[in-house]
Design a protein around this motif. Sequence first.
Motif, PDB file in Angstrom:
ATOM      1  N   UNK A  83       0.831  -1.209   0.000  1.00  0.00           N
ATOM      2  CA  UNK A  83       0.000   0.000   0.000  1.00  0.00           C
ATOM      3  C   UNK A  83       0.865   1.258   0.000  1.00  0.00           C
ATOM      4  N   UNK A  84       1.888   1.306   0.854  1.00  0.00           N
ATOM      5  CA  UNK A  84       2.767   2.478   0.921  1.00  0.00           C
ATOM      6  C   UNK A  84       3.513   2.688  -0.397  1.00  0.00           C
ATOM      7  N   UNK A  85       4.015   1.603  -0.975  1.00  0.00           N
ATOM      8  CA  UNK A  85       4.751   1.727  -2.237  1.00  0.00           C
ATOM      9  C   UNK A  85       3.837   2.193  -3.373  1.00  0.00           C
ATOM     10  N   UNK A  86       2.623   1.646  -3.421  1.00  0.00           N
ATOM     11  CA  UNK A  86       1.669   2.050  -4.460  1.00  0.00           C
ATOM     12  C   UNK A  86       1.360   3.533  -4.312  1.00  0.00           C
ATOM     13  N   UNK A  87       1.047   3.972  -3.114  1.00  0.00           N
ATOM     14  CA  UNK A  87       0.734   5.390  -2.875  1.00  0.00           C
ATOM     15  C   UNK A  87       1.922   6.270  -3.205  1.00  0.00           C
ATOM     16  N   UNK A  88       3.123   5.816  -2.871  1.00  0.00           N
ATOM     17  CA  UNK A  88       4.325   6.591  -3.170  1.00  0.00           C
ATOM     18  C   UNK A  88       4.525   6.774  -4.658  1.00  0.00           C
ATOM     19  N   UNK A  90       2.180   6.535  -6.987  1.00  0.00           N
ATOM     20  CA  UNK A  90       1.089   7.358  -7.512  1.00  0.00           C
ATOM     21  C   UNK A  90       1.317   8.827  -7.218  1.00  0.00           C
ATOM     22  N   UNK A  91       1.757   9.142  -6.012  1.00  0.00           N
ATOM     23  CA  UNK A  91       2.027  10.535  -5.650  1.00  0.00           C
ATOM     24  C   UNK A  91       3.198  11.072  -6.457  1.00  0.00           C
ATOM     25  N   UNK A  92       4.210  10.253  -6.682  1.00  0.00           N
ATOM     26  CA  UNK A  92       5.367  10.674  -7.459  1.00  0.00           C
ATOM     27  C   UNK A  92       4.997  11.011  -8.891  1.00  0.00           C
TER      28      UNK A  92
END
Length: 95
Positions: A83-88, A90-92
């Motif tokens: 979840x953290x990697x996906x959000x990171x 996407x935000x990037x």
Amino acid sequence: MTMGNGTVSILLGDEYDDALKEVLRTVLVQMGAVRVAGEWGVGGSQELETLLVEVRGERVTVEAETFVGLSITGRDEVVGEIDRRVKGLLEGGRR
């Protein structure tokens, strides 16, 4: 959602979000995920695609269900990292 025994389920977003699916795929590859099984089915107006992968010795289920979304279920540590990697990522991509 916590399901007991350290198992959690996280809704990542919409099941039709191709960009989200691609980011999830990228994260799973980066983490060395290995496909264990997969299923696809239709019931009325709903479509359900399920993918079972193994990540770092832990089983993670990825589900894309019409009207529900794209979710991941498994041990809280692994699911949380995904979840953290996906959000990171996407935000990037939004910068």
